[in-house]
Design a protein around this motif. Structure first.
Motif, PDB file in Angstrom:
ATOM      1  N   MET A  33      28.542 -26.658 -22.583  1.00 27.15           N
ATOM      2  CA  MET A  33      29.041 -27.936 -22.113  1.00 27.15           C
ATOM      3  C   MET A  33      30.548 -27.832 -21.953  1.00 27.15           C
ATOM      4  SD  MET A  33      29.304 -31.450 -24.266  1.00 27.15           S
ATOM      5  CE  MET A  33      30.770 -30.802 -25.078  1.00 27.15           C
ATOM      6  N   ARG A  34      31.087 -28.430 -20.891  1.00 28.01           N
ATOM      7  CA  ARG A  34      32.527 -28.434 -20.705  1.00 28.01           C
ATOM      8  C   ARG A  34      32.930 -29.577 -19.786  1.00 28.01           C
ATOM      9  NH1 ARG A  34      34.118 -22.860 -18.237  1.00 28.01           N
ATOM     10  NH2 ARG A  34      36.187 -23.786 -18.402  1.00 28.01           N
ATOM     11  N   ALA A  35      34.189 -30.001 -19.921  1.00 21.44           N
ATOM     12  CA  ALA A  35      34.728 -31.006 -19.020  1.00 21.44           C
ATOM     13  C   ALA A  35      35.017 -30.360 -17.681  1.00 21.44           C
ATOM     14  CB  ALA A  35      36.005 -31.607 -19.603  1.00 21.44           C
ATOM     15  N   ILE A  36      34.637 -31.039 -16.592  1.00 14.94           N
ATOM     16  CA  ILE A  36      34.878 -30.472 -15.258  1.00 14.94           C
ATOM     17  C   ILE A  36      35.846 -31.314 -14.445  1.00 14.94           C
ATOM     18  CG2 ILE A  36      32.707 -29.216 -15.122  1.00 14.94           C
ATOM     19  CD1 ILE A  36      31.508 -31.529 -13.557  1.00 14.94           C
ATOM     20  N   ASP A  37      36.160 -32.521 -14.939  1.00  9.71           N
ATOM     21  CA  ASP A  37      37.112 -33.363 -14.217  1.00  9.71           C
ATOM     22  C   ASP A  37      37.457 -34.540 -15.112  1.00  9.71           C
ATOM     23  OD1 ASP A  37      38.656 -34.288 -11.999  1.00  9.71           O
ATOM     24  OD2 ASP A  37      37.098 -35.771 -11.615  1.00  9.71           O
ATOM     25  N   GLY A  38      38.703 -34.993 -15.031  1.00 12.38           N
ATOM     26  CA  GLY A  38      39.061 -36.177 -15.777  1.00 12.38           C
ATOM     27  C   GLY A  38      40.340 -36.002 -16.553  1.00 12.38           C
ATOM     28  N   PRO A  39      40.778 -37.075 -17.236  1.00  6.82           N
ATOM     29  CA  PRO A  39      42.066 -37.094 -17.928  1.00  6.82           C
ATOM     30  C   PRO A  39      42.004 -36.469 -19.320  1.00  6.82           C
ATOM     31  CG  PRO A  39      41.041 -39.242 -18.101  1.00  6.82           C
ATOM     32  CD  PRO A  39      40.121 -38.407 -17.253  1.00  6.82           C
ATOM     33  N   VAL A  40      41.722 -35.169 -19.408  1.00 15.27           N
ATOM     34  CA  VAL A  40      41.660 -34.504 -20.701  1.00 15.27           C
ATOM     35  C   VAL A  40      43.085 -34.361 -21.245  1.00 15.27           C
ATOM     36  CG1 VAL A  40      40.951 -32.441 -21.943  1.00 15.27           C
ATOM     37  CG2 VAL A  40      39.596 -33.248 -19.993  1.00 15.27           C
ATOM     38  N   PRO A  41      43.381 -34.874 -22.443  1.00 13.68           N
ATOM     39  CA  PRO A  41      44.732 -34.765 -22.991  1.00 13.68           C
ATOM     40  C   PRO A  41      45.134 -33.311 -23.217  1.00 13.68           C
ATOM     41  CG  PRO A  41      43.453 -36.424 -24.175  1.00 13.68           C
ATOM     42  CD  PRO A  41      42.490 -35.678 -23.294  1.00 13.68           C
TER      43      PRO A  41
ATOM     44  N   SER B 197      43.038 -29.728 -24.082  1.00 11.02           N
ATOM     45  CA  SER B 197      42.733 -28.873 -22.933  1.00 11.02           C
ATOM     46  C   SER B 197      42.525 -27.425 -23.330  1.00 11.02           C
ATOM     47  CB  SER B 197      43.836 -28.987 -21.880  1.00 11.02           C
ATOM     48  OG  SER B 197      45.089 -28.614 -22.433  1.00 11.02           O
ATOM     49  N   ALA B 198      43.317 -26.930 -24.277  1.00 15.51           N
ATOM     50  CA  ALA B 198      43.152 -25.538 -24.705  1.00 15.51           C
ATOM     51  C   ALA B 198      41.819 -25.341 -25.407  1.00 15.51           C
ATOM     52  CB  ALA B 198      44.305 -25.149 -25.625  1.00 15.51           C
ATOM     53  N   LEU B 199      41.441 -26.304 -26.244  1.00  7.68           N
ATOM     54  CA  LEU B 199      40.170 -26.198 -26.964  1.00  7.68           C
ATOM     55  C   LEU B 199      38.985 -26.276 -26.025  1.00  7.68           C
ATOM     56  CD1 LEU B 199      41.009 -28.448 -30.041  1.00  7.68           C
ATOM     57  CD2 LEU B 199      40.662 -25.984 -30.075  1.00  7.68           C
ATOM     58  N   LEU B 200      39.171 -26.975 -24.881  1.00 10.70           N
ATOM     59  CA  LEU B 200      38.076 -27.132 -23.933  1.00 10.70           C
ATOM     60  C   LEU B 200      38.136 -26.107 -22.795  1.00 10.70           C
ATOM     61  CD1 LEU B 200      37.909 -31.019 -23.714  1.00 10.70           C
ATOM     62  CD2 LEU B 200      36.214 -29.503 -24.722  1.00 10.70           C
ATOM     63  N   ALA B 201      39.069 -25.163 -22.902  1.00 12.74           N
ATOM     64  CA  ALA B 201      39.150 -24.128 -21.865  1.00 12.74           C
ATOM     65  C   ALA B 201      37.874 -23.301 -21.819  1.00 12.74           C
ATOM     66  CB  ALA B 201      40.357 -23.238 -22.115  1.00 12.74           C
ATOM     67  N   ALA B 202      37.279 -23.087 -22.980  1.00 17.29           N
ATOM     68  CA  ALA B 202      35.993 -22.384 -23.070  1.00 17.29           C
ATOM     69  C   ALA B 202      34.887 -23.409 -23.293  1.00 17.29           C
ATOM     70  CB  ALA B 202      36.026 -21.386 -24.214  1.00 17.29           C
ATOM     71  N   PRO B 203      33.657 -23.085 -22.894  1.00 20.55           N
ATOM     72  CA  PRO B 203      32.556 -24.040 -23.095  1.00 20.55           C
ATOM     73  C   PRO B 203      32.353 -24.367 -24.575  1.00 20.55           C
ATOM     74  CG  PRO B 203      31.914 -22.300 -21.576  1.00 20.55           C
ATOM     75  CD  PRO B 203      33.219 -21.879 -22.163  1.00 20.55           C
ATOM     76  N   VAL B 204      31.856 -25.571 -24.822  1.00 24.32           N
ATOM     77  CA  VAL B 204      31.516 -26.026 -26.164  1.00 24.32           C
ATOM     78  C   VAL B 204      29.999 -26.009 -26.296  1.00 24.32           C
ATOM     79  CG1 VAL B 204      31.581 -27.988 -27.747  1.00 24.32           C
ATOM     80  CG2 VAL B 204      33.580 -27.458 -26.334  1.00 24.32           C
ATOM     81  N   THR B 205      29.500 -25.491 -27.398  1.00 26.34           N
ATOM     82  CA  THR B 205      28.053 -25.464 -27.629  1.00 26.34           C
ATOM     83  C   THR B 205      27.517 -26.894 -27.697  1.00 26.34           C
ATOM     84  OG1 THR B 205      28.195 -23.395 -28.846  1.00 26.34           O
ATOM     85  CG2 THR B 205      26.230 -24.738 -29.199  1.00 26.34           C
ATOM     86  N   ALA B 206      26.474 -27.139 -26.943  1.00 22.89           N
ATOM     87  CA  ALA B 206      25.877 -28.472 -26.887  1.00 22.89           C
ATOM     88  C   ALA B 206      24.533 -28.481 -27.595  1.00 22.89           C
ATOM     89  CB  ALA B 206      25.696 -28.914 -25.436  1.00 22.89           C
ATOM     90  N   THR B 207      24.266 -29.577 -28.287  1.00 28.65           N
ATOM     91  CA  THR B 207      22.950 -29.819 -28.875  1.00 28.65           C
ATOM     92  C   THR B 207      22.182 -30.752 -27.951  1.00 28.65           C
ATOM     93  OG1 THR B 207      23.799 -29.571 -31.124  1.00 28.65           O
ATOM     94  CG2 THR B 207      21.727 -30.779 -30.861  1.00 28.65           C
ATOM     95  N   VAL B 208      20.942 -30.374 -27.655  1.00 28.19           N
ATOM     96  CA  VAL B 208      20.097 -31.202 -26.792  1.00 28.19           C
ATOM     97  C   VAL B 208      18.819 -31.526 -27.548  1.00 28.19           C
ATOM     98  CG1 VAL B 208      18.789 -31.289 -24.630  1.00 28.19           C
ATOM     99  CG2 VAL B 208      21.053 -30.205 -24.680  1.00 28.19           C
TER     100      VAL B 208
ATOM    101  N   ALA C 139      32.143 -29.563 -32.962  1.00 33.36           N
ATOM    102  CA  ALA C 139      32.950 -28.378 -32.657  1.00 33.36           C
ATOM    103  C   ALA C 139      34.372 -28.484 -33.191  1.00 33.36           C
ATOM    104  CB  ALA C 139      32.981 -28.150 -31.150  1.00 33.36           C
ATOM    105  N   GLY C 140      34.724 -29.628 -33.764  1.00 36.93           N
ATOM    106  CA  GLY C 140      36.068 -29.802 -34.288  1.00 36.93           C
ATOM    107  C   GLY C 140      37.121 -30.088 -33.238  1.00 36.93           C
ATOM    108  N   VAL C 141      36.689 -30.438 -32.032  1.00 32.52           N
ATOM    109  CA  VAL C 141      37.633 -30.701 -30.941  1.00 32.52           C
ATOM    110  C   VAL C 141      38.249 -32.082 -31.074  1.00 32.52           C
ATOM    111  CG1 VAL C 141      37.865 -30.905 -28.432  1.00 32.52           C
ATOM    112  CG2 VAL C 141      36.417 -29.113 -29.421  1.00 32.52           C
ATOM    113  N   ILE C 142      37.473 -33.037 -31.581  1.00 33.65           N
ATOM    114  CA  ILE C 142      37.961 -34.409 -31.698  1.00 33.65           C
ATOM    115  C   ILE C 142      37.783 -34.896 -33.133  1.00 33.65           C
ATOM    116  CG2 ILE C 142      37.479 -34.971 -29.283  1.00 33.65           C
ATOM    117  CD1 ILE C 142      34.973 -36.500 -30.295  1.00 33.65           C
ATOM    118  N   PRO C 143      38.561 -35.899 -33.551  1.00 35.82           N
ATOM    119  CA  PRO C 143      38.337 -36.538 -34.847  1.00 35.82           C
ATOM    120  C   PRO C 143      37.183 -37.529 -34.750  1.00 35.82           C
ATOM    121  CG  PRO C 143      40.154 -37.605 -33.743  1.00 35.82           C
ATOM    122  CD  PRO C 143      39.731 -36.462 -32.852  1.00 35.82           C
ATOM    123  N   ASP C 144      36.817 -38.097 -35.874  1.00 35.26           N
ATOM    124  CA  ASP C 144      35.741 -39.085 -35.909  1.00 35.26           C
ATOM    125  C   ASP C 144      36.116 -40.263 -35.013  1.00 35.26           C
ATOM    126  OD1 ASP C 144      33.798 -40.949 -36.457  1.00 35.26           O
ATOM    127  OD2 ASP C 144      34.010 -40.855 -38.629  1.00 35.26           O
TER     128      ASP C 144
END
Length: 806
Positions: free
Chosen positions: A1-9, A13-24, A35-40
């Motif tokens: 999973m990764r962001a492909i467009d939008g206002p990523v702060p 941005s560095a943390l989201l440069a690589a894909p993030v493992t997604a649970t489905v 993934a530790g990218v964002i706080p609660d």
């Protein structure tokens, strides 16, 4: 999973440069959190800091190997995509989706390869999509700040007056490849009903056929030891199989009987191919009576021809991130309803059609379900492309839920008919459609076709006549929201509603819940983070205003918390006691709301961490099977007794007028016999010797039945009542799984409450809002910890109304 467009702060941005493992199944927020990218998102003011997530577009990608099992057809089945998505397999677009509330099925037979396959689901920003669709089709009136009514997505996901704005994205329900040949079962609607003492199961089976397949199919239905079989000619889109079970055990809502459930298996055989479907049913009938009577028009739900007095609560999604919910969480919250004396939950129209776990638990525990279609507090276009999506989702929802014994009502919308009449929509609509065709035509037609055993209501509130105001107390269902928004809760007694499907009053969550997310220094009702966790317009100001003459304004934040929790509990109990005293004119109430979806100041009885607020304990008392309450009438106070059981309530009642001071002297008293037939109510005048006070500020009335039921009547509000500051003592006694707090009263001790979560957040107490006469004792049982607190226990852990007034 990764962001492909939008206002990523930049910080993300560095943390989201690589894909993030997604649970489905899952959601972007929960994956980024893991993934530790964002706080609660619930903590502090993180909600606004993370708004970029809902304003961004996201891509899910997976690679998988596939090996043919010999079947002719392969289909990709997506049970839930949230929301605007483009689905591709091996570079070929399968389709685009626009609806969180339905499933999609794509033929991938020609696209799958024997080795490496790549599935990509690209999600557009839900916020941007809602804005774009709204701009393209024209603005339709709505509440809140996002045009949620332009997109078929959970409305409250964009924020509500109790919920956060965390517009989610993700594959929120399972996705899979299904392989089949010849014919398969597309869906089953096992409609269970009664013919006298016999159970009748009308199984309506939809079939999907492979092109060119010419073999007939055999469909077999097994239920209750009965097997019924029929042959279905090739290409026939569906089959109806009727099974009859002699001497069937009826399903009842809790408090009226047992909840027997019968396993159903539908088997399909054709040309050597097989398919099966399994489910459960309960045999019962449900009817809705809204026929005019001498008082206007009632709203009466009956099960198996027995009228049900509804003691209910509105249900919102139990977590803002719904993929974190499971069978265990649903059962825990539904048991909150049951333990609180409730027999119905209304699944509100700004949420979701809940998971099968929710309805399964309600089936098993005997909780009736009032199911809204998903329209709330807004006007909705009836044109394309929205209309087709509405019809598709409604058909799928009715098909999926029709098997459930607990399903008691389909409801067209929440407050939209009322909104059209009274909320100033007509001018901005300029004659355009607003949803009327859905509520009066499309949806009732779908219910009549697919689930004719279940009643349909056009909306809530509604008077069941287009020429009567939809929120008229004399007819049908009503919502009472001037209390809380505009007037004192004593206004409840000015209404004589036939049925109340929404009403409520706010209060803060448990102290441990509140302080886990609000970190203002100093803590203040109007602090910055406090107001992040108060979504109602002028909510904390209304809490202050709502104290009225009932309770004094707080001295500090500790008193603010206790005073507003107490006032919430008293306000709602005040309303319900009045409604029940009107029986049989009034046939039930559904309080807003049972649960929260995050830690917040709200109308909920159980907070976002699962702590039962004082309101919950008040509901347990006023929703009890048997209720005693003292109510004013033109000729003076009466003792109202409502017996919602199948057994006559015969007991002796003692009424006494007592002093509030030390010793609690009995100033007058009388005894009378109480006889209340099953499922009925009686009124007894309060004897004049008790009903007339010598000193209203220093006296009160206690009504006590021999079976333990009690009620109290006060001649003045608490702000004018003389209460002793040192009205009780408390002792802590260790137990095997926690501790007891034994309270002994020396004078009137009003609304005693213990808050063990202040000492240990996981601690829970069995009782709350206990009033004691002088000389009486009460034991609070606390479960939690290895050791009891050392030393005396008092404020802010042990509270009463007394110290607020002294």
């Amino acid at each position: 999973m990764r962001a492909i467009d939008g206002p990523v702060p930049d910080r993300h941005s560095a943390l989201l440069a690589a894909p993030v493992t997604a649970t489905v199944p899952g959601e972007v927020h929960t994956d980024l959190l893991s993934a530790g990218v964002i706080p609660d998102p619930f903590d502090g003011d993180n909600e606004s800091k993370l708004a970029w997530i809902g304003r961004s577009s996201w891509s899910y990608r997976t690679v998988f190997d596939w090996e043919s099992d010999g079947h002719a057809m392969q289909e990709l089945v997506a049970e839930g995509l949230d929301t605007a998505a483009r689905v591709t397999l091996n570079g070929t677009e399968l389709g685009r989706t626009w609806n969180q509330h339905r499933a999609y099925r794509f033929d991938v037979t020609s696209l799958l390869v024997a080795e490496r396959n790549e599935l990509v689901v690209e999600f557009a920003s839900p916020v941007a999509t809602a804005n774009r669709l709204s701009e393209e089709s024209g603005l339709w009136p709505h509440t809140n700040h996002h045009p949620y009514n332009a997109i078929r997505k959970m409305a409250s996901n964009f924020g509500w007056d109790w919920g956060p704005d965390v517009a989610t994205v993700g594959i929120w329900r399972p996705i899979r490849i299904e392989s089949w040949s010849g014919v398969r079962i597309d869906s089953v609607r096992p409609l269970a009903g009664l013919d006298r003492d016999r159970g009748v199961l009308d199984s309506r089976i939809a079939l999907a056929w492979q092109d060119g397949f010419t073999d007939d199919a055999t469909v077999t239905v097994e239920v209750g030891g009965t097997t019924t079989e029929m042959t279905v000619p090739a290409g026939t889109p569906g089959a109806g199989v009727t099974s009859t079970i002699d001497a069937v055990d009826r399903w009842w809502p809790r408090g009226y009987g047992d909840q027997p459930l019968y396993d159903v298996q539908v088997s399909l055989q054709a040309g050597g191919q097989t398919d099966t479907w399994q489910g459960r049913v309960g045999f019962r009938t449900v009817t809705m009576n809204v026929a005019p009577d001498e008082h206007g028009g009632p709203f009466i739900l009956s099960v198996n021809d027995r009228q049900i007095y509804v003691r209910g609560a509105n249900w919102i999604p139990d977590d803002a991130f719904v993929t974190r919910l499971n069978r265990e969480t649903y059962e825990r919250s539904i048991r909150d309803a049951i333990d609180g004396g409730m027999n119905l939950l209304r699944v509100w129209g700004g949420g979701i059609y809940e998971s099968d776990d929710f309805y399964d638990v309600c089936d098993e525990l005997g909780v009736l379900v009032w199911q809204d279609f998903l329209f709330a507090c807004a006007a909705y276009s009836e044109e394309e492309p929205l209309r087709s999506e509405v019809e598709a989702e409604a058909r799928q929802a009715v098909t999926r839920l029709s098997q459930h014994a607990s399903l008691a009502l389909w409801n067209g919308n929440n407050e939209n008919i009322w909104g059209y009449v009274e909320w100033g929509w007509r001018a901005p609509l300029g004659g355009r459609t607003w949803g009327e065709g859905y509520y009066f035509d499309l949806l009732p037609g779908i219910v009549a076709e697919l689930d004719p055993r279940t009643p349909y209501s056009q909306g809530s509130p509604f008077s069941y006549d287009r020429y009567i105001h939809p929120n008229d107390e004399r007819n049908g269902t009503m919502h009472i929201w001037d209390v809380w928004n505009q007037v004192d809760y004593s206004t409840y007694r000015s209404y004589k509603p036939r049925f109340v499907s929404e009403f409520g009053f706010q209060g803060p969550p448990a102290w441990s819940t509140l302080t886990s997310v609000v970190h203002d220094e100093p803590l203040d009702p109007y602090g910055e983070q406090m107001l992040v966790h108060q979504k109602a317009f002028e909510g904390n100001l209304k809490l202050e205003r709502g104290l009225g003459e009932h309770l004094p304004k707080w001295k500090d934040i500790q008193d603010w918390h206790w005073t507003t929790q107490l006032n919430q509990a008293r306000a709602v109990a005040y309303g319900i006691e009045h409604f029940r005293s009107l029986f049989p004119l009034n046939t039930g109430a559904i309080v807003w709301q049972l649960n929260d979806n995050w830690p917040v100041v709200s109308w909920a009885a159980v907070d976002g961490h699962g702590v039962r607020k004082p309101l919950w304990y008040a509901l347990r008392r006023v929703y009890a099977d048997r209720l005693l309450t003292v109510q004013p009438r033109e000729d003076g106070p009466v003792v109202a007794a409502h017996n919602d059981t199948d057994v006559t309530w015969s007991t002796e009642v003692t009424v006494s007028r007592r002093s509030t001071g030390t010793g609690g002297e009995v100033l007058a008293g009388e005894t009378f016999a109480l006889e209340v037939p099953a499922r009925s109510a009686v009124l007894n005048s309060l004897p004049a010797s008790v009903a007339t006070a010598g000193d209203p500020s220093a006296e009160y009335v206690e009504v006590r039945a021999a079976d333990g039921s009690t009620a109290y009547w006060y001649f003045v509000e608490d702000t004018a009542l003389q209460l002793a500051a040192d009205a009780y003592t408390a002792e802590v006694v260790p137990t095997a799984n926690g501790y007891d707090v034994v309270v002994t009263a020396t004078a009137l001790a009003k609304d005693l409450a213990l808050f063990p979560d202040r000492l240990e957040p996981s601690a829970r107490v069995d009782s709350c809002l206990i009033t004691l006469n002088a000389g009486e004792k009460h034991t609070f049982h606390v479960t939690c910890c290895a050791s009891a607190p050392a030393g005396p226990i008092g404020k802010p852990v042990l509270r009463s109304a007394n110290e607020l007034l002294t």
